[in-house]
Design a protein around this motif. Sequence first.
Motif, mmCIF file in Angstrom:
data_model
loop_
_atom_site.group_PDB
_atom_site.id
_atom_site.type_symbol
_atom_site.label_atom_id
_atom_site.label_comp_id
_atom_site.label_asym_id
_atom_site.label_seq_id
_atom_site.Cartn_x
_atom_site.Cartn_y
_atom_site.Cartn_z
ATOM 1 N N TYR A 242 -61.351 68.758 -17.590
ATOM 2 C CA TYR A 242 -61.672 67.400 -17.153
ATOM 3 C C TYR A 242 -60.613 66.811 -16.215
ATOM 4 O O TYR A 242 -60.864 65.815 -15.531
ATOM 5 C CB TYR A 242 -61.814 66.471 -18.361
ATOM 6 N N LYS A 243 -59.434 67.399 -16.146
ATOM 7 C CA LYS A 243 -58.316 66.752 -15.445
ATOM 8 C C LYS A 243 -58.531 66.636 -13.935
ATOM 9 O O LYS A 243 -58.164 65.629 -13.327
ATOM 10 C CB LYS A 243 -57.006 67.484 -15.749
ATOM 11 N N LYS A 244 -59.149 67.636 -13.333
ATOM 12 C CA LYS A 244 -59.399 67.575 -11.889
ATOM 13 C C LYS A 244 -60.391 66.453 -11.574
ATOM 14 O O LYS A 244 -60.203 65.696 -10.619
ATOM 15 C CB LYS A 244 -59.929 68.925 -11.396
ATOM 16 N N LEU A 245 -61.438 66.327 -12.392
ATOM 17 C CA LEU A 245 -62.413 65.250 -12.203
ATOM 18 C C LEU A 245 -61.752 63.894 -12.429
ATOM 19 O O LEU A 245 -61.957 62.959 -11.652
ATOM 20 C CB LEU A 245 -63.597 65.439 -13.165
ATOM 21 N N ALA A 246 -60.955 63.777 -13.484
ATOM 22 C CA ALA A 246 -60.273 62.516 -13.762
ATOM 23 C C ALA A 246 -59.356 62.128 -12.599
ATOM 24 O O ALA A 246 -59.361 60.982 -12.136
ATOM 25 C CB ALA A 246 -59.484 62.618 -15.059
ATOM 26 N N LYS A 247 -58.593 63.077 -12.108
ATOM 27 C CA LYS A 247 -57.649 62.814 -11.014
ATOM 28 C C LYS A 247 -58.377 62.391 -9.741
ATOM 29 O O LYS A 247 -57.861 61.605 -8.946
ATOM 30 C CB LYS A 247 -56.804 64.061 -10.766
ATOM 31 N N SER A 248 -59.582 62.892 -9.538
ATOM 32 C CA SER A 248 -60.339 62.600 -8.317
ATOM 33 C C SER A 248 -60.805 61.149 -8.239
ATOM 34 O O SER A 248 -61.141 60.665 -7.165
ATOM 35 C CB SER A 248 -61.573 63.501 -8.234
ATOM 36 N N LYS A 249 -60.857 60.466 -9.379
ATOM 37 C CA LYS A 249 -61.354 59.081 -9.482
ATOM 38 C C LYS A 249 -62.849 58.966 -9.203
ATOM 39 O O LYS A 249 -63.362 57.866 -8.992
ATOM 40 C CB LYS A 249 -60.570 58.122 -8.570
ATOM 41 N N VAL A 250 -63.578 60.089 -9.171
ATOM 42 C CA VAL A 250 -65.041 60.021 -9.104
ATOM 43 C C VAL A 250 -65.510 59.290 -10.361
ATOM 44 O O VAL A 250 -65.122 59.655 -11.476
ATOM 45 C CB VAL A 250 -65.663 61.429 -9.043
ATOM 46 N N PRO A 251 -66.306 58.225 -10.217
ATOM 47 C CA PRO A 251 -66.713 57.462 -11.396
ATOM 48 C C PRO A 251 -67.699 58.229 -12.279
ATOM 49 O O PRO A 251 -68.609 58.896 -11.787
ATOM 50 C CB PRO A 251 -67.355 56.200 -10.818
ATOM 51 N N VAL A 252 -67.486 58.113 -13.581
ATOM 52 C CA VAL A 252 -68.335 58.769 -14.577
ATOM 53 C C VAL A 252 -68.934 57.707 -15.485
ATOM 54 O O VAL A 252 -68.216 56.849 -16.011
ATOM 55 C CB VAL A 252 -67.512 59.771 -15.419
ATOM 56 N N LEU A 253 -70.248 57.762 -15.663
ATOM 57 C CA LEU A 253 -70.939 56.930 -16.655
ATOM 58 C C LEU A 253 -71.280 57.837 -17.815
ATOM 59 O O LEU A 253 -71.990 58.828 -17.659
ATOM 60 C CB LEU A 253 -72.202 56.308 -16.069
ATOM 61 N N PHE A 254 -70.789 57.489 -18.989
ATOM 62 C CA PHE A 254 -70.937 58.326 -20.174
ATOM 63 C C PHE A 254 -71.643 57.504 -21.243
ATOM 64 O O PHE A 254 -71.093 56.538 -21.763
ATOM 65 C CB PHE A 254 -69.538 58.740 -20.661
ATOM 66 N N ILE A 255 -72.887 57.892 -21.574
ATOM 67 C CA ILE A 255 -73.664 57.200 -22.605
ATOM 68 C C ILE A 255 -73.781 58.118 -23.810
ATOM 69 O O ILE A 255 -74.053 59.311 -23.661
ATOM 70 C CB ILE A 255 -75.059 56.806 -22.065
ATOM 71 N N ALA A 256 -73.558 57.560 -25.002
ATOM 72 C CA ALA A 256 -73.586 58.398 -26.201
ATOM 73 C C ALA A 256 -74.130 57.620 -27.392
ATOM 74 O O ALA A 256 -73.773 56.466 -27.607
ATOM 75 C CB ALA A 256 -72.189 58.919 -26.516
ATOM 76 N N GLY A 257 -74.982 58.303 -28.161
ATOM 77 C CA GLY A 257 -75.445 57.757 -29.430
ATOM 78 C C GLY A 257 -74.392 57.996 -30.496
ATOM 79 O O GLY A 257 -73.990 59.145 -30.715
ATOM 80 N N LEU A 258 -73.950 56.951 -31.141
ATOM 81 C CA LEU A 258 -72.889 57.100 -32.134
ATOM 82 C C LEU A 258 -73.355 57.849 -33.375
ATOM 83 O O LEU A 258 -72.536 58.348 -34.142
ATOM 84 C CB LEU A 258 -72.340 55.718 -32.529
ATOM 85 N N LEU A 259 -74.674 57.945 -33.567
ATOM 86 C CA LEU A 259 -75.228 58.670 -34.720
ATOM 87 C C LEU A 259 -75.867 59.988 -34.297
ATOM 88 O O LEU A 259 -76.721 60.523 -35.007
ATOM 89 C CB LEU A 259 -76.250 57.796 -35.449
ATOM 90 N N ASP A 260 -75.452 60.510 -33.166
ATOM 91 C CA ASP A 260 -76.012 61.764 -32.649
ATOM 92 C C ASP A 260 -75.828 62.879 -33.683
ATOM 93 O O ASP A 260 -74.709 63.222 -34.052
ATOM 94 C CB ASP A 260 -75.313 62.138 -31.344
ATOM 95 N N GLU A 261 -76.950 63.443 -34.122
ATOM 96 C CA GLU A 261 -76.925 64.482 -35.145
ATOM 97 C C GLU A 261 -76.868 65.884 -34.545
ATOM 98 O O GLU A 261 -76.606 66.861 -35.251
ATOM 99 C CB GLU A 261 -78.164 64.354 -36.053
#
Length: 197
Positions: A124-143
Amino acid sequence: MRPAWWGAFANADHELLKQGFYVAFVDMSYTGASEEAMKILDNMYDVCTKKYGLSKKATLEGLSRGGLSSLMWANRSPQKLACVYVDNPVCDVMTISPNFIEEIRREWGLENMQNFKGSPIHNYKKLAKSKVPVLFIAGLLDETVPNATNAKPYVEAFKKAKGSIKYVGKPDGKHHPHGLQNPALIVDFIKSAYGKI
């Protein structure tokens, strides 16, 4: 670019199409981010940009296993991206079912999965360093893709690496349905990313 699950939970896609965007799909629904899978995404990008003349800055949209390939390719090629949208993505292969782990082992051609590092949680570090925006959606009860071993550690590590990430946790959300009932947040995120390039 959507590498899995054509037409599934696609209300954001429908809205983007209405607003002049294109949705490109290649069926990688049952792949596991191996080098061969990454080459499929390389080829998809080339077809979109060279053959059809679409923007050289793509959006990756990955749901579940599609999120695994999306995050891995995004870390490999952030310079080709305007943004990334993932929903309940697999971030650590080793925390999913034994059958899934075995599928990944076979795809990668490994004798065993000891010390396996082919998951987004390790890439993930190369993507993080690039500052390309990431939208991350997650269900907190994902089974299916447990939040505690996938979304939570990935988002925390990405933030620690000073990446640009917007996290939306759905308190009652399970693995399905993906996305949001009102897709405006997703659509606005993607449109905003293109406004900045």
